[in-house]
Design a protein around this motif. Structure first.
Motif, PDB file in Angstrom:
ATOM      1  N   VAL A  93       0.967  -1.157  -0.158  1.00 34.13           N
ATOM      2  CA  VAL A  93      -0.034   0.035  -0.139  1.00 34.13           C
ATOM      3  C   VAL A  93       1.012   1.067   0.030  1.00 34.13           C
ATOM      4  O   VAL A  93       0.703   2.176  -0.841  1.00 34.13           O
ATOM      5  N   ILE A  94       1.972   1.205   0.762  1.00 36.44           N
ATOM      6  CA  ILE A  94       2.850   2.274   0.722  1.00 36.44           C
ATOM      7  C   ILE A  94       3.330   2.843  -0.516  1.00 36.44           C
ATOM      8  O   ILE A  94       3.409   3.629  -0.869  1.00 36.44           O
ATOM      9  N   LEU A  95       3.828   1.479  -1.284  1.00 36.40           N
ATOM     10  CA  LEU A  95       4.454   1.678  -2.514  1.00 36.40           C
ATOM     11  C   LEU A  95       3.389   2.380  -3.556  1.00 36.40           C
ATOM     12  O   LEU A  95       3.581   3.026  -4.341  1.00 36.40           O
ATOM     13  N   ASP A  96       2.249   1.619  -3.568  1.00 35.95           N
ATOM     14  CA  ASP A  96       1.321   2.060  -4.545  1.00 35.95           C
ATOM     15  C   ASP A  96       0.607   3.160  -4.300  1.00 35.95           C
ATOM     16  O   ASP A  96       0.320   3.729  -5.051  1.00 35.95           O
ATOM     17  N   GLN A  97       0.121   3.494  -3.001  1.00 40.63           N
ATOM     18  CA  GLN A  97      -0.728   4.585  -2.988  1.00 40.63           C
ATOM     19  C   GLN A  97       0.028   5.766  -2.160  1.00 40.63           C
ATOM     20  O   GLN A  97      -0.359   6.977  -2.086  1.00 40.63           O
ATOM     21  N   PHE A  98       1.058   5.801  -1.517  1.00 35.77           N
ATOM     22  CA  PHE A  98       1.870   6.697  -0.951  1.00 35.77           C
ATOM     23  C   PHE A  98       3.149   6.955  -1.355  1.00 35.77           C
ATOM     24  O   PHE A  98       4.083   7.349  -0.558  1.00 35.77           O
ATOM     25  N   LYS A  99       3.478   6.682  -2.527  1.00 33.13           N
ATOM     26  CA  LYS A  99       4.636   6.834  -3.237  1.00 33.13           C
ATOM     27  C   LYS A  99       6.006   6.529  -2.277  1.00 33.13           C
ATOM     28  O   LYS A  99       7.147   7.030  -2.353  1.00 33.13           O
ATOM     29  N   GLY A 100       6.005   5.463  -1.508  1.00 37.35           N
ATOM     30  CA  GLY A 100       7.004   4.815  -0.663  1.00 37.35           C
ATOM     31  C   GLY A 100       7.227   5.458   0.551  1.00 37.35           C
ATOM     32  O   GLY A 100       8.034   5.212   1.158  1.00 37.35           O
ATOM     33  N   ASN A 101       6.316   6.592   0.842  1.00 38.66           N
ATOM     34  CA  ASN A 101       6.528   6.992   2.319  1.00 38.66           C
ATOM     35  C   ASN A 101       5.417   6.552   3.271  1.00 38.66           C
ATOM     36  O   ASN A 101       4.346   6.244   2.778  1.00 38.66           O
ATOM     37  N   VAL A 102       5.845   6.348   4.397  1.00 36.31           N
ATOM     38  CA  VAL A 102       4.844   6.061   5.455  1.00 36.31           C
ATOM     39  C   VAL A 102       3.915   7.184   5.634  1.00 36.31           C
ATOM     40  O   VAL A 102       4.186   8.421   5.992  1.00 36.31           O
ATOM     41  N   PRO A 103       2.356   7.308   5.651  1.00 38.36           N
ATOM     42  CA  PRO A 103       1.653   8.166   5.804  1.00 38.36           C
ATOM     43  C   PRO A 103       1.788   8.987   7.195  1.00 38.36           C
ATOM     44  O   PRO A 103       2.273   8.176   8.124  1.00 38.36           O
ATOM     45  N   ASP A 104       1.549  10.164   7.274  1.00 39.50           N
ATOM     46  CA  ASP A 104       1.654  10.873   8.510  1.00 39.50           C
ATOM     47  C   ASP A 104       0.481  11.303   8.928  1.00 39.50           C
ATOM     48  O   ASP A 104       0.360  12.288   9.681  1.00 39.50           O
ATOM     49  N   ASN A 105      -0.523  10.675   8.640  1.00 44.45           N
ATOM     50  CA  ASN A 105      -1.991  10.992   9.174  1.00 44.45           C
ATOM     51  C   ASN A 105      -2.969   9.698   9.543  1.00 44.45           C
ATOM     52  O   ASN A 105      -2.410   8.683   9.099  1.00 44.45           O
TER      53      ASN A 105
END
Length: 206
Positions: A93-105
């Motif tokens: 999910v982090i790769l597919d939806q968040f450009k490889g970044n851990v969400p901050d919300n």
DNA sequence: CTCCCGATAT
DNA sequence: ATATCAGGAG
């Protein structure tokens, strides 16, 4: 309620530099550690992550290996089959939806498998210094009940109760301090009430 | 409410 | 030998 402000002040005084016990160098490491910490002590998680973080640095690193290899690396934290699947799912999910970044919300963190409010609040508070809620783990839950801050047993209800009586600016540290207190003094098995600085205002509700 | 599991305290 | 610790998903 005046009592809660007194509790907050005393906790801060006795645990001036409370921080998460989960060893980590960045948000991704804290996320992995927090997922592994479900039903497992932070101490045990640290033993596992010491080697784990040397082998896997990026979300893709966790996805390149087989489920079996990942399971072997986290085995001693328990529930290793679920946790391995969750970690790979979360990395996907982090790769597919968040450009490889851990969400901050909170909203986005909750999209990750293996992440519910407790884990999300840990990541938000200690990796991003943000508070959208309060970490309610077994320590926070137990001590809040003993202190009479909540009568609920459901973690979400406890979190809501605490959010009502604790100023938002204290949310992150309140949990960190209670967790420290839970390990040292207000232990699950044999609470050291005689040594507890909160003893005089504690109704000791179990 | 049940399943998922290993480590440690007793 | 067994109770207890420590969250999330279905």
């Amino acid at each position: 309620m005046l009592k809660i402000l007194e509790i907050i002040a005393l906790l801060k005084k006795h645990y001036p530099e409370a921080k998460t016990a989960l060893n980590h160098a960045n948000p991704l490491e804290l996320l992995i550690a927090a997922i592994l910490s479900a039903q497992c002590t932070d101490e045990r998680v640290n033993i596992v992550t010491k080697n784990l973080f040397k082998k896997y640095k990026t979300p893709l690193d966790y996805l390149k290996v087989s489920l079996k290899e990942l399971e072997e690396n986290i085995h001693s934290t328990g529930f290793y089959h679920n946790k391995s699947k969750n970690i790979q799912g979360a990395m996907r999910v982090i790769l597919d939806q968040f450009k490889g970044n851990v969400p901050d919300n909170m909203g986005e963190l909750l999209l990750l498998p293996g992440v519910a409010r407790k884990t999300a609040n840990v990541v938000l508070g200690s990796a991003f210094k943000k508070a959208e809620g309060i970490v309610v783990d077994t320590h926070v839950s137990r001590i809040s009940r003993r202190l009479g801050l909540t009568k609920n047993k459901n973690p979400l209800k406890i979190e809501k109760d605490l959010m009502k009586i604790i100023p938002k600016s204290k949310w992150i540290y309140f949990s960190l301090e209670l967790i420290s207190h839970g390990r040292k003094i207000c232990k699950a098995r044999n609470p050291l009430c005689k040594e507890c600085f909160l003893n005089y205002l504690c109704p000791k509700i179990i």
